[in-house]
Design a protein around this motif. Structure first.
Motif, PDB file in Angstrom:
ATOM      1  N   PHE A   1      -8.110  50.311  85.883  1.00  0.00           N
ATOM      2  CA  PHE A   1      -8.349  49.786  84.491  1.00  0.00           C
ATOM      3  C   PHE A   1      -6.639  49.680  84.301  1.00  0.00           C
ATOM      4  O   PHE A   1      -6.143  50.702  83.954  1.00  0.00           O
ATOM      5  CB  PHE A   1      -9.321  50.488  83.999  1.00  0.00           C
ATOM      6  CG  PHE A   1     -10.366  50.780  84.404  1.00  0.00           C
ATOM      7  CD1 PHE A   1     -11.280  49.668  84.815  1.00  0.00           C
ATOM      8  CD2 PHE A   1     -10.812  52.136  84.604  1.00  0.00           C
ATOM      9  CE1 PHE A   1     -12.381  50.107  85.522  1.00  0.00           C
ATOM     10  CE2 PHE A   1     -12.113  52.587  85.325  1.00  0.00           C
ATOM     11  CZ  PHE A   1     -12.869  51.586  85.775  1.00  0.00           C
ATOM     12  N   MET A   2      -6.309  48.426  84.175  1.00  0.00           N
ATOM     13  CA  MET A   2      -4.763  48.733  83.546  1.00  0.00           C
ATOM     14  C   MET A   2      -4.492  47.040  82.992  1.00  0.00           C
ATOM     15  O   MET A   2      -5.228  46.064  83.149  1.00  0.00           O
ATOM     16  CB  MET A   2      -3.861  48.517  84.703  1.00  0.00           C
ATOM     17  CG  MET A   2      -3.894  47.948  85.800  1.00  0.00           C
ATOM     18  SD  MET A   2      -2.630  48.276  87.079  1.00  0.00           S
ATOM     19  CE  MET A   2      -2.665  46.913  88.240  1.00  0.00           C
TER      20      MET A   2
ATOM     21  N   ASP B   1     -11.611  35.158  89.152  1.00  0.00           N
ATOM     22  CA  ASP B   1     -12.550  36.405  89.688  1.00  0.00           C
ATOM     23  C   ASP B   1     -12.254  36.563  91.005  1.00  0.00           C
ATOM     24  O   ASP B   1     -11.945  35.634  92.037  1.00  0.00           O
ATOM     25  CB  ASP B   1     -13.951  36.149  89.702  1.00  0.00           C
ATOM     26  CG  ASP B   1     -14.505  36.152  88.169  1.00  0.00           C
ATOM     27  OD1 ASP B   1     -13.983  36.607  87.343  1.00  0.00           O
ATOM     28  OD2 ASP B   1     -15.965  35.592  88.120  1.00  0.00           O
TER      29      ASP B   1
ATOM     30  N   LEU C   1     -14.880  51.280  76.210  1.00  0.00           N
ATOM     31  CA  LEU C   1     -15.212  49.987  75.926  1.00  0.00           C
ATOM     32  C   LEU C   1     -14.469  49.024  76.626  1.00  0.00           C
ATOM     33  O   LEU C   1     -13.961  47.941  76.033  1.00  0.00           O
ATOM     34  CB  LEU C   1     -14.895  49.926  74.287  1.00  0.00           C
ATOM     35  CG  LEU C   1     -15.926  50.044  73.235  1.00  0.00           C
ATOM     36  CD1 LEU C   1     -15.496  50.137  71.977  1.00  0.00           C
ATOM     37  CD2 LEU C   1     -17.101  49.145  73.557  1.00  0.00           C
TER      38      LEU C   1
ATOM     39  N   GLY D   1      -4.890  41.822  81.561  1.00  0.00           N
ATOM     40  CA  GLY D   1      -5.831  43.025  81.913  1.00  0.00           C
ATOM     41  C   GLY D   1      -6.658  42.898  83.058  1.00  0.00           C
ATOM     42  O   GLY D   1      -6.985  41.780  83.427  1.00  0.00           O
TER      43      GLY D   1
ATOM     44  N   GLY E   1     -11.753  41.618  87.864  1.00  0.00           N
ATOM     45  CA  GLY E   1     -11.706  40.655  86.945  1.00  0.00           C
ATOM     46  C   GLY E   1     -10.390  40.823  86.135  1.00  0.00           C
ATOM     47  O   GLY E   1      -9.845  41.836  86.259  1.00  0.00           O
ATOM     48  N   ILE E   2     -10.238  39.687  85.470  1.00  0.00           N
ATOM     49  CA  ILE E   2      -8.834  39.597  84.720  1.00  0.00           C
ATOM     50  C   ILE E   2      -9.227  39.264  83.282  1.00  0.00           C
ATOM     51  O   ILE E   2     -10.057  38.135  83.033  1.00  0.00           O
ATOM     52  CB  ILE E   2      -7.719  38.517  85.250  1.00  0.00           C
ATOM     53  CG1 ILE E   2      -7.482  38.811  86.815  1.00  0.00           C
ATOM     54  CG2 ILE E   2      -6.565  38.602  84.644  1.00  0.00           C
ATOM     55  CD1 ILE E   2      -7.015  37.950  87.666  1.00  0.00           C
ATOM     56  N   LEU E   3      -8.768  39.900  82.235  1.00  0.00           N
ATOM     57  CA  LEU E   3      -8.894  39.552  80.963  1.00  0.00           C
ATOM     58  C   LEU E   3      -7.461  39.184  80.371  1.00  0.00           C
ATOM     59  O   LEU E   3      -6.602  40.263  80.174  1.00  0.00           O
ATOM     60  CB  LEU E   3      -9.677  40.503  80.209  1.00  0.00           C
ATOM     61  CG  LEU E   3      -9.920  39.963  78.813  1.00  0.00           C
ATOM     62  CD1 LEU E   3     -10.802  38.617  78.490  1.00  0.00           C
ATOM     63  CD2 LEU E   3     -10.562  41.261  78.042  1.00  0.00           C
TER      64      LEU E   3
ATOM     65  N   TRP F   1     -17.134  45.724  80.661  1.00  0.00           N
ATOM     66  CA  TRP F   1     -16.659  45.788  81.964  1.00  0.00           C
ATOM     67  C   TRP F   1     -16.789  47.274  82.394  1.00  0.00           C
ATOM     68  O   TRP F   1     -16.232  48.208  81.679  1.00  0.00           O
ATOM     69  CB  TRP F   1     -15.065  45.648  82.293  1.00  0.00           C
ATOM     70  CG  TRP F   1     -14.704  45.597  83.318  1.00  0.00           C
ATOM     71  CD1 TRP F   1     -13.670  46.680  83.981  1.00  0.00           C
ATOM     72  CD2 TRP F   1     -14.729  44.845  84.598  1.00  0.00           C
ATOM     73  NE1 TRP F   1     -13.616  46.454  85.265  1.00  0.00           N
ATOM     74  CE2 TRP F   1     -14.164  45.274  85.946  1.00  0.00           C
ATOM     75  CE3 TRP F   1     -15.294  43.592  84.620  1.00  0.00           C
ATOM     76  CZ2 TRP F   1     -13.896  44.570  86.904  1.00  0.00           C
ATOM     77  CZ3 TRP F   1     -15.325  42.860  85.972  1.00  0.00           C
ATOM     78  CH2 TRP F   1     -14.698  43.364  87.030  1.00  0.00           C
TER      79      TRP F   1
ATOM     80  N   SER G   1     -10.159  50.595  75.454  1.00  0.00           N
ATOM     81  CA  SER G   1      -9.938  49.139  76.320  1.00  0.00           C
ATOM     82  C   SER G   1      -8.307  49.536  76.610  1.00  0.00           C
ATOM     83  O   SER G   1      -7.766  49.458  75.710  1.00  0.00           O
ATOM     84  CB  SER G   1     -10.417  48.119  76.004  1.00  0.00           C
ATOM     85  OG  SER G   1      -9.538  47.007  76.240  1.00  0.00           O
ATOM     86  N   THR G   2      -7.872  49.397  77.894  1.00  0.00           N
ATOM     87  CA  THR G   2      -6.387  49.289  78.071  1.00  0.00           C
ATOM     88  C   THR G   2      -5.774  48.208  77.267  1.00  0.00           C
ATOM     89  O   THR G   2      -4.590  48.175  76.935  1.00  0.00           O
ATOM     90  CB  THR G   2      -5.996  49.385  79.538  1.00  0.00           C
ATOM     91  OG1 THR G   2      -6.712  48.350  80.172  1.00  0.00           O
ATOM     92  CG2 THR G   2      -6.352  50.779  80.111  1.00  0.00           C
ATOM     93  N   ASN G   3      -6.555  47.183  77.250  1.00  0.00           N
ATOM     94  CA  ASN G   3      -6.056  45.926  76.549  1.00  0.00           C
ATOM     95  C   ASN G   3      -5.910  46.118  74.968  1.00  0.00           C
ATOM     96  O   ASN G   3      -4.779  45.643  74.755  1.00  0.00           O
ATOM     97  CB  ASN G   3      -7.107  44.697  76.568  1.00  0.00           C
ATOM     98  CG  ASN G   3      -6.575  43.831  77.871  1.00  0.00           C
ATOM     99  OD1 ASN G   3      -6.485  44.316  78.956  1.00  0.00           O
ATOM    100  ND2 ASN G   3      -6.941  42.255  77.806  1.00  0.00           N
TER     101      ASN G   3
ATOM    102  N   GLY H   1     -15.010  42.689  79.207  1.00  0.00           N
ATOM    103  CA  GLY H   1     -14.740  41.580  80.025  1.00  0.00           C
ATOM    104  C   GLY H   1     -14.476  40.201  79.563  1.00  0.00           C
ATOM    105  O   GLY H   1     -14.387  40.179  78.244  1.00  0.00           O
TER     106      GLY H   1
HETATM  107  C1  BTN Z   1     -13.900  39.946  83.605  1.00  0.00           C
HETATM  108  O1  BTN Z   1     -14.811  39.486  82.720  1.00  0.00           O
HETATM  109  O2  BTN Z   1     -13.854  39.299  84.858  1.00  0.00           O
HETATM  110  C2  BTN Z   1     -12.666  40.477  83.245  1.00  0.00           C
HETATM  111  C3  BTN Z   1     -12.624  41.951  83.175  1.00  0.00           C
HETATM  112  C4  BTN Z   1     -11.466  42.620  82.869  1.00  0.00           C
HETATM  113  C5  BTN Z   1     -11.250  44.055  82.858  1.00  0.00           C
HETATM  114  C6  BTN Z   1     -10.199  44.815  82.630  1.00  0.00           C
HETATM  115  S1  BTN Z   1     -10.259  46.670  82.827  1.00  0.00           S
HETATM  116  C7  BTN Z   1      -8.683  46.744  82.175  1.00  0.00           C
HETATM  117  C8  BTN Z   1      -8.432  45.765  80.825  1.00  0.00           C
HETATM  118  N1  BTN Z   1      -9.124  46.512  79.806  1.00  0.00           N
HETATM  119  C9  BTN Z   1      -9.973  45.776  79.389  1.00  0.00           C
HETATM  120  O3  BTN Z   1     -10.803  46.099  78.468  1.00  0.00           O
HETATM  121  N2  BTN Z   1     -10.352  44.711  80.160  1.00  0.00           N
HETATM  122  C10 BTN Z   1      -9.683  44.558  81.027  1.00  0.00           C
END
Ligand code: BTN
Length: 241
Positions: free
Chosen positions: A54-55, A98, A36, A126, A108-110, A45, A11-13, A39
């Protein structure tokens, strides 16, 4: 910001969290594929190679911990601004963050944050954007779509990444002038799909039904529920249209 590009990562996060301890300035982690992808609310995700963005942007602003959720809203308007710069389409926001086009989720944003006694150490914003996807897994195919499916345009992902970062820093400067959403409220509300519509808010304290009016300067959703204006704070709330 410095850019770290990876072919594949969990995951980039997660990667950005590790690097945040080592890199002192802002940086961006971009991956072609996540194994992995995370979300919100513990969901996953979908992150296949070659079609999405994916960033994770790591920033180190000097501000109070409570303001972290506003950065998510700054990110959401920035995604809309970038999409609308490159595609002839209106991108909308389902509060809080969203990005929806034709009622389907495109992005989406995390946001994740680390703090200590002195305040915020770093914030990781993210972002996942469905860019050139032609199909989705069965479990999300009714809710999800991509910019390609909605516009017919096959886009250059790097141009969209550059546009998102440009608009993020542009909007972040507006945000930092007041340290709240007042300078971005109009832009945010212009994209907000919920405005004027009935919403049902499910939060740990109860269920509210009402009409969404907009946001206040903290980014809370204002809902007119039986003549009383309720402020809905993002977090573990779910908004149904
Ligand atoms: C959501 O549930 O709407 C948020 C989704 C966020 C996805 C991004 S993809 C890049 C970054 N790395 C992750 O593991 N999640 C965020």
């Amino acid at each position: 910001p410095q850019i770290i590009y990876l072919d594949e990562v969990d995951s980039t996060n997660n990667y950005a969290r590790l690097m945040a301890e080592k890199i002192n300035s802002d940086f961006l982690v971009v991956a072609d594929k996540q194994t992995l992808g995370k979300g919100r609310m513990g969901r996953s995700w979908s992150s296949p190679a070659g079609v999405g963005i994916f960033m994770s942007l790591c920033i180190k602003p000097e501000m109070a911990v409570e303001k972290t959720s506003m950065i998510t809203l700054v990110t959401a308007v920035s995604l809309c601004d970038a999409i609308e710069e490159l595609y002839p389409i209106n991108a909308t926001i389902k509060w809080p963050n969203d990005i929806v086009i034709n009622s389907k989720k495109i992005s989406g944003i995390l946001t994740e944050m680390s703090s200590d006694m002195d305040g915020i150490k770093y914030i990781i914003s993210g972002m996942g954007i469905n860019v050139n996807n032609k199909e989705f897994p069965d479990d999300i195919k009714d809710m999800a779509s991509s910019l390609l499916l909605e516009t017919g345009i096959l886009a250059d992902r790097s141009k969209l990444i550059a546009a998102v970062i440009y608009h993020f820093y542009k909007n972040m400067n507006i945000f930092l002038k007041t340290g709240d959403m007042s300078g971005l409220k109009e832009n945010y509300e212009n994209h907000l799909v919920n405005i004027g519509k009935d919403v049902k808010i499910l939060d740990p304290k109860g269920i509210y039904q009402g009409v969404a009016l907009g946001i206040d300067e903290t980014g809370a959703l204002l809902v007119n529920a039986e003549g009383k204006i309720k402020r809905i704070i993002s977090g573990e709330v779910s908004v149904r249209g």
